[in-house]
Design a protein around this motif. Structure first.
Motif, short mmCIF file in Angstrom:
data_model
loop_
_atom_site.label_atom_id
_atom_site.label_comp_id
_atom_site.label_asym_id
_atom_site.label_seq_id
_atom_site.Cartn_x
_atom_site.Cartn_y
_atom_site.Cartn_z
N ARG B 81 0.84 -1.21 0.00
CA ARG B 81 0.00 0.00 0.00
C ARG B 81 0.87 1.25 0.00
N ASN B 85 1.58 4.22 -5.80
CA ASN B 85 1.44 5.66 -6.00
C ASN B 85 0.04 6.06 -6.43
N TYR B 86 -0.82 5.08 -6.70
CA TYR B 86 -2.10 5.39 -7.34
C TYR B 86 -3.31 4.99 -6.50
N ASN B 87 -3.09 4.72 -5.23
CA ASN B 87 -4.18 4.29 -4.34
C ASN B 87 -4.91 3.06 -4.88
N ILE B 89 -4.31 -0.03 -4.06
CA ILE B 89 -4.47 -1.09 -3.06
C ILE B 89 -5.21 -0.52 -1.87
N PHE B 90 -6.41 -1.02 -1.70
CA PHE B 90 -7.24 -0.58 -0.57
C PHE B 90 -6.84 -1.41 0.63
N PHE B 91 -6.40 -0.75 1.69
CA PHE B 91 -5.81 -1.49 2.82
C PHE B 91 -6.27 -0.92 4.17
N LYS B 99 -7.49 -5.10 -0.78
CA LYS B 99 -8.22 -5.32 -2.03
C LYS B 99 -7.53 -4.52 -3.13
N MET B 101 -7.65 -2.46 -6.43
CA MET B 101 -8.60 -1.72 -7.25
C MET B 101 -8.07 -1.77 -8.69
N ASP B 103 -9.05 -0.97 -11.58
CA ASP B 103 -9.19 0.22 -12.43
C ASP B 103 -8.12 1.27 -12.17
N LEU B 104 -7.60 1.28 -10.95
CA LEU B 104 -6.62 2.32 -10.59
C LEU B 104 -5.18 1.88 -10.83
N HIS B 106 -1.70 0.87 -12.41
CA HIS B 106 -0.93 1.24 -13.60
C HIS B 106 -0.01 0.11 -14.04
#
Lengths: 107, 287
Positions: B81, B85-87, B89-91, B99, B101, B103-104, B106
């Motif tokens: 996490r 750099n792109y948020n 990984i929801f942690f 989790k 994500m 779509d986010l 890269h």
């Protein structure tokens, strides 16, 4: 219950922000103590993924209900998965939004 | 000047006639027997092949790596996490929730490098296709096509650009706008033809495209399409900026009708074949 309200500014008379992920402040209101604290939203400056980062922020503070003008689809499923309720609020001040909580969500 | 030059046909504003100029310029060049290649970089809506009698040669999938986290092996340390750099990984440490994500993401691989417990593997996410077509003997058209639902066509465009044959003249039909897909396309070119129209909208977007090209140190010239409509601002602007006016195409219903039938005006009208041939020579002189 702890409530996080997306706020355009850091005062009770601030308007509830239309955006959840990129609101400047969150007003954290505790219904058991009646106290409200304004905290800068750390996710606001994210270039991408502000929504999930804002969910992490409010969830880590034990929030049970979030209020904002709207919530994106990514946000909704994350909040749902965490058992955090959402309420859409438009055109109200933070103080008015808090007042409506006791009516809509009696403990 | 080397044998093979790369020319991008771009615009800023959509609907000015990039594809019209690209396909007819390609047709005019190949008609004279010179080798040429056309790469359709407008990956969100590629249509160059519609104007030619093409044979599909081969197609390959362009993918991106997306992390898959094995929650059983994950120690919830949060390093992945931190590295992201792109948020993406929801942690939540306390709630032991993690989790990806998709779509986010890269596809940079930083999370895999960060993980010390071997909990992250990678899966391939399909982004689009690069397809090779033949429009005649040794006349290659390469098409970049993004799959619907993806957020950026850049990776697919980059893969298509790798197929550029430096021995021949390569034409790049660029995507509209002046953001990353445009920048990635024109960066691969020796010269950019900016197709514009004499309207305030056309001029406003032309200015943005010129500014973007200046920022990356690329030379350009302009083709004014639909000449006769609008006003004279575009000509004054080109003059003031010292940008050569390479060609002017009149606002003509016959051209639009022919184009809408999938015809090439360089096939149906000999005068236009000569005009586009002249455009090619003018571009060469400006290189």
């Amino acid at each position: 219950m702890k409530i996080a309200i997306a706020s355009e500014n850091d005062g009770m008379n601030s308007t509830v922000d239309g955006r959840f992920g990129r609101c400047p402040y969150f007003a954290f209101h505790d219904t058991s103590t009646g106290k409200t604290e304004f905290v800068r939203n750390p996710a606001r400056e994210s270039s991408e993924g502000a929504g999930p980062a804002a969910v992490e922020f409010v969830a880590s503070r034990g929030t049970g209900l979030v209020m904002a003008g709207d919530f994106g689809t990514k946000i909704r499923s994350l909040l749902d998965g965490l058992g955090i309720s959402m309420e859409k609020v438009t055109g109200k001040t933070v103080a008015e939004a808090i007042k409506s909580i006791s009516i809509n969500h009696p403990e | 000047m080397r044998a093979g030059m790369t020319i991008a046909i771009a615009s800023g504003k959509g609907g000015t006639g990039k594809t019209f100029v690209s396909t007819n310029l390609f047709n005019a060049i190949v008609g004279e027997g010179d080798g040429a290649m056309l790469i359709d970089c407008d990956a969100e809506e590629p249509d160059d092949t519609l104007f030619f009698n093409v044979k599909r040669v081969c197609s390959r999938e362009v993918t991106q790596k997306i992390p898959v986290i094995d929650a059983g092996k994950c120690t919830f340390c949060g390093r992945c996490r931190e590295y992201c750099n792109y948020n993406a990984i929801f942690f939540l440490k306390e709630a032991r929730r993690i989790k990806v994500m998709d779509d986010l993401c890269h596809g940079c691989g930083a999370c895999s490098a960060a993980c010390r417990s071997g909990a992250i593997s990678e899966k391939e996410k399909p982004l689009g296709t690069v397809t090779d077509y033949l429009a005649g003997e040794n006349l290659k058209i390469v098409e970049a096509r993004m799959h619907p639902g993806n957020k950026s066509p850049v990776e697919v465009i980059r893969e298509a650009l790798k197929e550029a044959d430096t021995a021949v003249t390569v034409l790049l039909d660029a995507p509209p706008g002046t953001s990353c897909p445009f920048v990635n396309t024109v960066s691969a070119a020796d010269f950019t033809v900016l197709v514009t129209e004499p309207t305030p909208f056309g001029v406003a977007d032309l200015k943005q495209a010129v500014k973007a090209l200046k920022n990356i140190g690329k030379r350009c010239g302009a083709v004014v399409n639909k000449a006769g409509m609008g006003d004279g601002e575009v000509y004054a602007y080109l003059k003031a900026e010292g940008i050569p006016l390479l060609m002017s195409i009149p606002f003509d219903r016959n051209i639009a009708e022919s184009c809408s039938k999938g015809e090439l005006i360089t096939d149906t009208d000999g005068r236009w074949k000569a005009e586009f041939r002249k455009l090619f020579e003018t571009i060469r002189e400006n290189l």
